[in-house]
Design a protein around this motif. Structure first.
Motif, short mmCIF file in Angstrom:
data_model
loop_
_atom_site.label_atom_id
_atom_site.label_comp_id
_atom_site.label_asym_id
_atom_site.label_seq_id
_atom_site.Cartn_x
_atom_site.Cartn_y
_atom_site.Cartn_z
N ILE A 239 0.84 -1.20 0.00
CA ILE A 239 0.00 0.00 0.00
C ILE A 239 0.87 1.25 0.00
N LEU A 240 1.89 1.26 0.83
CA LEU A 240 2.78 2.42 0.90
C LEU A 240 3.54 2.62 -0.41
N THR A 241 3.95 1.53 -1.03
CA THR A 241 4.64 1.62 -2.32
C THR A 241 3.73 2.21 -3.39
N TYR A 242 2.49 1.74 -3.44
CA TYR A 242 1.55 2.27 -4.42
C TYR A 242 1.23 3.74 -4.16
N MET A 243 1.14 4.10 -2.90
CA MET A 243 0.87 5.51 -2.57
C MET A 243 2.04 6.41 -3.00
N VAL A 244 3.26 5.94 -2.79
CA VAL A 244 4.42 6.73 -3.22
C VAL A 244 4.42 6.85 -4.74
#
Length: 129
Positions: free
Chosen positions: A7-12
């Motif tokens: 999730i954090l990777t996609y948000m970045v």
């Protein structure tokens, strides 16, 4: 745990795309619509800051409670696993910091653009008078 990092990777990735979209030159009408849309979406996306901070705390806690594998007691496989976990923690920390930094950049860019629009409107009113 991998879902949180995904999730954090996609948000970045989304934040980076939005930052690029904001900084690309485009016609005034299109740019104002993009900025207004992003300004509406920025407030709900603020959850990324506490989420990334929690992930950083998790990395810190795991780092403090990680078993050290530096002596001759460790096998080569254990040492490789230890080094891999260190590299993974460093990568995840950079990801958390990038998420916060990109959010801040998007916020500031959209705020500056709105201020420029307001100044142009004031200037236009003064010219009309």
């Amino acid at each position: 745990m991998a879902l949180q990092w995904a999730i954090l990777t996609y948000m970045v990735a989304v934040e980076a795309a939005v930052a690029i979209l904001l900084t690309l030159p485009s016609p005034k009408a299109l740019k104002s619509r993009i900025v207004s849309l992003i300004s509406l979406v920025l407030q709900p996306l603020l959850f990324i800051i506490p989420f990334a901070a929690f992930q950083l705390l998790d990395i810190y806690w795991k780092n403090e409670h990680r078993l050290m594998c530096t002596g001759e007691i460790c096998t080569a496989a254990e040492r490789d696993r230890y080094e891999k976990s260190i590299y993974k923690a460093q990568r995840n920390a950079v990801l958390c910091i990038a998420a916060c930094l990109l959010y801040w950049c998007i916020y500031r860019i959209s705020k500056y653009y709105r201020e420029i629009q307001r100044m142009e409107e004031v200037e236009k009113r003064f010219k009309d008078e």
